[in-house]
Design an enzyme around this catalytic site. Structure first.
Site, PDB file in Angstrom:
ATOM      1  N   GLN A 197      40.507  52.172 -12.473  1.00  0.00           N
ATOM      2  CA  GLN A 197      41.870  52.101 -12.995  1.00  0.00           C
ATOM      3  C   GLN A 197      42.839  51.419 -12.036  1.00  0.00           C
ATOM      4  OE1 GLN A 197      42.067  56.591 -12.902  1.00  0.00           O
ATOM      5  NE2 GLN A 197      44.193  56.199 -12.359  1.00  0.00           N
ATOM      6  N   CYS A 215      44.382  56.873 -16.097  1.00  0.00           N
ATOM      7  CA  CYS A 215      43.151  57.646 -16.251  1.00  0.00           C
ATOM      8  C   CYS A 215      42.933  58.078 -17.696  1.00  0.00           C
ATOM      9  CB  CYS A 215      43.207  58.870 -15.345  1.00  0.00           C
ATOM     10  SG  CYS A 215      44.663  59.898 -15.638  1.00  0.00           S
ATOM     11  N   HIS A 225      44.948  64.721 -14.110  1.00  0.00           N
ATOM     12  CA  HIS A 225      43.959  63.627 -14.147  1.00  0.00           C
ATOM     13  C   HIS A 225      43.039  63.816 -15.350  1.00  0.00           C
ATOM     14  CE1 HIS A 225      41.672  60.320 -12.646  1.00  0.00           C
ATOM     15  NE2 HIS A 225      40.623  61.023 -12.273  1.00  0.00           N
TER      16      HIS A 225
END
Ligand SMILES: *[C@@H]1O[C@H](CO)[C@@H](O)[C@H](O)[C@H]1NC(C)=O
Ligand SMILES: *[C@@H]1O[C@H](CO)[C@@H](O)[C@H](O)[C@H]1NC(C)=O
Ligand SMILES: *[C@@H]1O[C@H](CO)[C@@H](O)[C@H](O)[C@H]1NC(C)=O
Length: 335
Positions: free
Chosen positions: A144, A150, A287
């Site tokens: 990324q 993410c 995340h």
């Protein structure tokens, strides 16, 4: 690396009295050697000498933390060097991870869309371990970069694997399409490189369709949406919240990989072993990743989006049950 550079750096460090007082000179030489080796594989462009010195000092601090962590035999995972080694933890959290509100924004509550996965399953109907990589159902690990996207990589991961399992085609889908198009101006709750939601990405993809990675390549920059119409490729037909318990997620993983959110605050320097570096009292889902299975000990097998040189060829193992909040918001494509 050049010995003169090591020597010059060492002298510079020793001249800086505050550091010299608290540093074992042997460790300093070891740390500087490690820094120079690391720089050979992690090119950096510095705007000035001060920034260069600052980055080096951050690396040296991380070097000490890594040594301490790895020398504690109670730790179940090891730390080491990677692209985040010259970042402070605060920078990593701010630049690479998402804020809690963005990770969870506009997910349906588990009540409203929870299906029965797991509730009717018994342990005898699921495998003792499963790994979708071994079945060829997972695309190569992606990166990324310096963009909090993410959520887009977790989303394409779920769609790529489900498309393979259903249609026997392993095609890589475009994260950049999701970053650029799953936005508030298009009626979705996601914020490009500042974080977003895999639920919103599935919703978008089910209406508009997914371009391939090569047709809409990744830039790691939040740009304008370059997609129109509603027939752009693969569309997930339905997706559900997985029940928030171990058996439900294991049962779901017997059908396909699952998008999950975790607290990754302490994850950056992970290199191997079973990760459990979260305080269960303060979980902040910052995340998004892809669960691709679990091993016979119940550890979750997780595909990350920080490149194949991070962790275990881009993957990590997460300790069983709700470690780092993995059971708090799993979403799965089911058709
Ligand atoms: C530095 O290393 C040398 C040689 O290994 C050793 O004799 C010395 O005690 C070390 N110094 C410190 C402060 O650890
Ligand atoms: C990160 O690790 C530190 C040290 O082990 C711990 O005190 C802290 O609670 C952890 N942070 C999070 C967000 O879990
Ligand atoms: C996970 O949860 C199960 C049951 O809830 C428990 O038996 C098991 O010990 C837990 N495993 C770990 C590693 O905490």
């Amino acid at each position: 690396m050049n010995n003169k550079i090591i020597l010059a750096s060492l002298i510079a460090l020793l001249l800086s009295s505050s550091l010299a007082q608290q540093t074992n000179p042997n460790h300093t030489l070891e740390a500087l050697t490690a820094y120079n080796q690391w720089r050979n594989h992690n090119p950096r462009v510095f705007i000035n000498e001060a920034e260069k010195q600052y980055r080096q000092s951050v690396f040296l601090e991380n070097f000490q933390k890594i040594k301490e962590h790895n020398s504690n035999s109670a730790n179940t995972y090891q730390q080491g060097f990677n692209q985040f080694s010259d970042m402070t933890q605060e920078e990593f959290v701010q630049k690479i991870l998402m804020s809690n509100s963005q990770a969870q924004s506009s997910q349906p509550s588990s009540q409203s869309s929870s299906n029965n996965l797991g509730l009717t399953a018994s342990t005898s109907t699921i495998a003792t371990s499963i790994d979708w990589r071994a079945k060829g159902a997972v695309t190569p690990v992606k990166n990324q970069g310096n963009c909090g996207s993410c959520w887009a990589f977790s989303s394409t991961g779920s769609m790529e694997s489900f498309n393979y399992i259903k249609n026997n085609v392993l095609q890589s889908f475009s994260e950049q399409q999701l970053v650029d198009c799953v936005t508030t101006s298009n009626g979705y709750y996601s914020y490009g490189c500042n974080g977003g939601s895999y639920y919103q990405a599935f919703l978008y993809a089910s209406r508009v369709g997914m371009k391939s990675e090569s047709a809409y390549p990744y830039t790691a920059i939040w740009g304008s949406c370059k997609v129109s119409g509603t027939s752009n490729g693969y569309k997930p037909v339905s997706f559900v919240s997985v029940g928030q318990n171990t058996l439900a997620l294991q049962t779901a993983l017997n059908a396909s990989p699952v998008s999950v959110a975790i607290d990754a605050t302490n994850l950056s320097l992970y290199t191997s072993g079973v990760y459990n570096g979260c305080n269960p009292q303060y979980i902040n889902l910052n995340h998004a990743v892809l669960a691709v299975g679990y091993d016979a000990q119940g550890n979750w097998i997780i595909k990350n989006s920080w490149g194949a040189s991070w962790g275990q060829q881009g993957y990590f193992l997460l300790a069983p049950n709700n470690t780092c909040g993995i059971l708090d918001n799993p979403q799965q494509i089911t058709a």
